[in-house]
Design an enzyme around this catalytic site. Structure first.
Site, PDB file in Angstrom:
ATOM      1  N   GLU A  67      33.074   7.096  -5.893  1.00  0.00           N
ATOM      2  CA  GLU A  67      31.730   6.691  -5.464  1.00  0.00           C
ATOM      3  C   GLU A  67      31.479   5.210  -5.719  1.00  0.00           C
ATOM      4  O   GLU A  67      30.785   4.542  -4.944  1.00  0.00           O
ATOM      5  CB  GLU A  67      30.672   7.544  -6.160  1.00  0.00           C
ATOM      6  CG  GLU A  67      30.788   9.043  -5.917  1.00  0.00           C
ATOM      7  CD  GLU A  67      30.782   9.435  -4.447  1.00  0.00           C
ATOM      8  OE1 GLU A  67      30.328   8.636  -3.602  1.00  0.00           O
ATOM      9  OE2 GLU A  67      31.249  10.540  -4.137  1.00  0.00           O
ATOM     10  N   HIS A 100      32.630   3.108  -2.854  1.00  0.00           N
ATOM     11  CA  HIS A 100      31.603   2.962  -1.819  1.00  0.00           C
ATOM     12  C   HIS A 100      30.568   1.923  -2.239  1.00  0.00           C
ATOM     13  O   HIS A 100      30.139   1.081  -1.438  1.00  0.00           O
ATOM     14  CB  HIS A 100      30.896   4.299  -1.590  1.00  0.00           C
ATOM     15  CG  HIS A 100      31.707   5.317  -0.865  1.00  0.00           C
ATOM     16  ND1 HIS A 100      32.373   5.053   0.308  1.00  0.00           N
ATOM     17  CD2 HIS A 100      31.946   6.637  -1.134  1.00  0.00           C
ATOM     18  CE1 HIS A 100      32.987   6.146   0.732  1.00  0.00           C
ATOM     19  NE2 HIS A 100      32.749   7.119  -0.122  1.00  0.00           N
ATOM     20  N   HIS A 158      31.747  -1.606  -1.861  1.00  0.00           N
ATOM     21  CA  HIS A 158      31.797  -1.934  -0.435  1.00  0.00           C
ATOM     22  C   HIS A 158      30.407  -2.350   0.033  1.00  0.00           C
ATOM     23  O   HIS A 158      30.247  -3.335   0.773  1.00  0.00           O
ATOM     24  CB  HIS A 158      32.299  -0.725   0.357  1.00  0.00           C
ATOM     25  CG  HIS A 158      32.797  -1.055   1.728  1.00  0.00           C
ATOM     26  ND1 HIS A 158      33.186  -0.093   2.624  1.00  0.00           N
ATOM     27  CD2 HIS A 158      32.960  -2.235   2.376  1.00  0.00           C
ATOM     28  CE1 HIS A 158      33.573  -0.650   3.752  1.00  0.00           C
ATOM     29  NE2 HIS A 158      33.440  -1.956   3.624  1.00  0.00           N
TER      30      HIS A 158
END
Length: 770
Positions: A555, A558, A561
């Protein structure tokens, strides 16, 4: 798992959930190598992170000196404020829509169309995404109801924009004018293409009657999708197991209880699929008949359940045919890395060919175990109900023995890793009273060593009643440049000045000017939801299981990102990229847990005995599971191919044929697993994405990071060539540059085959974790 929306005003935001964690049995260790790793002095922020997450008495670091609303929006102090904000947003969105529709009146306005479409998308999605988080995380039912109302209100307006011919005609005027197109930056052009393709997918150029049919079919698909998921999660009937078939259970405790229960009732034991009893029987019942019955019960379907799925599939292909496509897969894939169903099959065929020898060897291993168990003279066939008995799943484990890893320790390790790679660290921050929705929620600043705070992560990590289950990353706010918004030209509406001001105030909170960077940006804000055990004074800090550590790394991939992919347009920000590319950064993060150097980052003061261990041996079942995953991706393509149009289409027969022609374990008559394949609802024709990104991530880890995983130059290259673009650049070009593989840049059929030839690696270098 990633909670995100399609980055466009042209698609109702949808949750894309990418969460594949099949059973794992990581390598055991044989050889101890007495190599220690250097101690990393603990920084002030390291100590603060450990204290924040590991010591309950620290509380939520909420400042009592002032109050605000959710995420520091001063208006969001009570549930009705969400409804009011949605209404205010509608007013401003309509004004901006009207401005775009008038754009052909002047060249200066045509030059601003892409920017204004992105603004319109962000205006709506900024509230929709916040409402999505609230309705999944807020403990107060009144807040949840208000969030549902806001979400539905704005999605309804977005659906109107989806088929707005006027907006399409204005964008068409921009995209067909070479003098305007050449003024667009690559990122702006990519954003414009996203809008263009989504308009075309929405039947925008069809006559009104057919557009209405498109809307009707789309609504039917949503309804059928919800019905399918409901049926997929419905309980299956129990299997009747005879008392005699429970003899010899390996699990002595539960086995004895089950046998006594059966003897006491003097009748067959009813075992419900998914129950602890069912799991125990599948893993430890010597009786093959007991396992067979439980397997068939777990994979059974009613005719009604099959009918719902097949109706969904047929409605999808009808929708695709309406817009001139041969299949739903063809309609879905043209803006993905794969580009076409044929290219997906090239990838899957290559991956299947590469994986089959490993999986066949694994089947042979299980067959020899079964032969020894039954004492037969020939090798018996491995059946579907044999998998867990002859290769029982074990809890995921780290590649080396580690001391207990507390939640704070893992966050410290993550922050240290990001510092090494990107010059970015995590820092605890005080939340103002009212800023968070529960006292469990902790706020972290994401700090760049040159630019300062570049975003925020709100960590809601502990299980509680009413909270969405599983782990997820919610993008509540995307990056976007805002100093060139030209809001004044949107106009106003008499009698609605207060509402317009309320929406403007909501957006003003998001804007910041960073050091050493031109422009004013909307800084990203994400929320991580997990369901770990809450720490307590009695039990002490939360100690994570290894699969929970892996989940947190995933997670946070993500999250980073989202933080680094700070683009000028929100439609291509961070995780708003192609479905078959979005999981690459998160899966790559899992691979860092393979590095002993990275694991040493969990040691705050050098007192933990972290030592290198080598000579791993592989578990044969990994490749079986990977091959099964490939078959699921293949059946997903079949279910979204032109074959569905055949009046004799039978989803069960197609599944059986695939298993019997390309599978390793025979199809079991009377079963129909497809009605429980829930990903067919949200990810029709894109299920291959998980395997695809895992193959790329494995290659990137091996070729780029594995030798020196904390190398700053390598981290900067990855940040510069991949993360910073979000969805604003062709993923094939990003991967090609990162890997130094120019043959991949075109993203053609041969590129898809090449990725299929790459070995999918586990954290400890084994094929097949998914």
């Amino acid at each position: 798992m990633l909670k995100r929306k399609v980055g466009s005003i042209l698609s109702t935001p949808a949750n894309h959930v990418f969460h594949f964690r099949g059973c794992q049995r990581l390598a055991r260790c044989r050889t101890l190598v007495t190599q220690a790793f250097p101690t990393i002095p603990a920084s002030v922020d390291d100590v603060s992170l450990v204290s924040l997450f590991d010591h309950p008495k620290s509380g939520s670091r909420t400042s009592p000196l002032s109050t605000t609303g959710l995420f520091q929006h001063s208006s969001l102090t009570h549930p009705h404020a969400l409804v009011t904000l949605a209404d205010a947003t509608l007013v401003r969105a309509q004004l901006l829509t009207d401005r775009i529709l008038r754009a052909r009146e002047s060249r200066s306005e045509l030059l601003k169309v892409v920017k204004n479409l992105d603004r319109l998308s962000d205006m709506l999605c900024g509230v929709i995404d916040l409402a999505e988080l609230v309705r999944n995380a807020h403990p107060d039912r009144i807040w949840v109801d208000a969030a549902n109302h806001a979400y539905e209100t704005l999605c309804e307006f977005m659906n109107v924009l989806n088929t707005h011919v006027g907006l399409y005609e204005v964008l068409k005027a921009v995209m067909t004018d070479p003098s305007i197109v050449k003024t667009l930056s690559p990122e702006a052009y990519k954003t414009a293409l996203i809008f263009w393709l989504d308009f075309e997918k929405s039947a925008i150029d069809l006559p009104p009657e057919q557009r209405n049919k498109f809307v009707s079919l789309s609504s039917d698909i949503l309804v059928l999708g919800r019905e399918f998921l409901k049926e997929a999660n419905a309980a299956r009937p129990p299997a009747a197991v005879k008392p005699s078939e429970l003899a010899g259970l390996k699990d002595k405790g539960m086995g004895v209880r089950l046998q006594l229960q059966a003897q006491f009732t003097q009748r067959d034991l009813l075992v419900y699929p998914g129950s602890l009893q069912a799991q125990m029987i599948m893993r430890s019942a010597p009786s093959e008949e007991a396992r067979r019955r439980v397997y068939i019960a777990a994979n059974s379907s009613t005719p009604e359940q099959v009918e719902v799925l097949e109706k969904l599939l047929k409605t999808r292909v009808e929708l695709a045919r309406l817009v001139g496509r041969k299949s739903y897969a063809e309609m879905t894939l043209d803006d993905k890395m794969a580009k076409s169903p044929g290219n997906v099959l090239y990838f899957l065929d290559a991956l299947m060919d590469h994986t089959r020898p490993f999986a066949q060897n694994a089947i042979y291993t299980l067959s020899t175990r079964k032969q020894q168990h039954h004492g037969t003279s020939t090798l018996p066939t491995i059946q579907a109900w044999d998998r867990d008995f002859y290769c029982p799943p074990e809890p995921p484990a780290p590649p080396i023995p580690l001391p207990p890893l507390t939640l704070g320790t893992v966050f410290m390790g993550l922050s240290r890793l990001f510092k090494h790679l990107y010059g970015i660290s995590l820092r605890p921050a005080d939340a103002v009273s009212g800023e968070v929705w529960h006292t469990d929620v902790h706020k972290l600043e994401v700090v760049d060593e040159e630019k300062g705070v570049i975003g925020w992560i709100y960590a809601d990590l502990f299980a509680r009643r009413g909270k969405a289950s599983g782990a997820a990353h919610y993008t509540v706010r995307c990056s976007r440049r805002t100093d060139d918004d030209d809001e004044a030209a949107d106009g106003t509406l008499e009698g609605y000045e207060q509402r317009i001001q309320e929406s403007q105030n909501f957006e003003a909170v998001k804007r910041h000017r960073l050091p050493n960077q031109d422009g004013v940006y909307q800084l990203p804000l994400v929320v991580l939801l997990c369901e770990f055990t809450r720490p307590s004074i009695a039990r002490g800090p939360t100690v994570l299981e290894w699969h929970e550590v892996t989940t947190l790394f995933h997670e946070m991939g993500h999250a980073m990102h989202s933080m680094i992919g700070r683009t000028e347009y929100q439609n291509v920000s961070g995780t708003r990229c192609a479905t078959d590319f979005v999981e690459l950064p998160s899966i790559l993060m899992e691979h860092f847990l393979n590095s002993l150097t990275v694991l040493s980052l969990f040691d705050m003061d050098g007192t933990s005995a972290i030592r290198e261990i080598g000579n791993h041996h592989a578990d044969p079942c990994h490749s079986i599971d990977t091959y099964s995953q490939i078959l699921l991706a293949a059946v997903d393509q079949i279910y979204h191919s032109p074959a569905v149009r055949d009046s004799n289409f039978d989803s069960t027969a197609e599944l059986a044929n695939l298993h019997n022609t390309r599978g390793l374990i025979p199809y079991v008559p009377g079963t129909s697993f497809q009605t429980q394949f829930g990903h067919l609802s949200g990810y029709g024709a894109t299920y291959y994405s998980y395997l695809f990104d895992r193959a790329i991530a494995s290659r990137v880890w091996q070729n780029v990071f594995s030798r020196d995983p904390l190398n700053r130059e390598t981290g900067e290259k990855y940040k510069r060539e991949v993360l910073r673009y979000g969805g604003g650049k062709d993923p094939w070009k990003m991967v090609s540059t990162l890997l130094g593989a120019p043959e991949l840049e075109s993203g053609d059929a041969e590129a898809m085959r090449e990725v299929g030839r790459w070995r999918i690696e586990d954290e400890v270098g084994q094929p097949g974790r998914h």
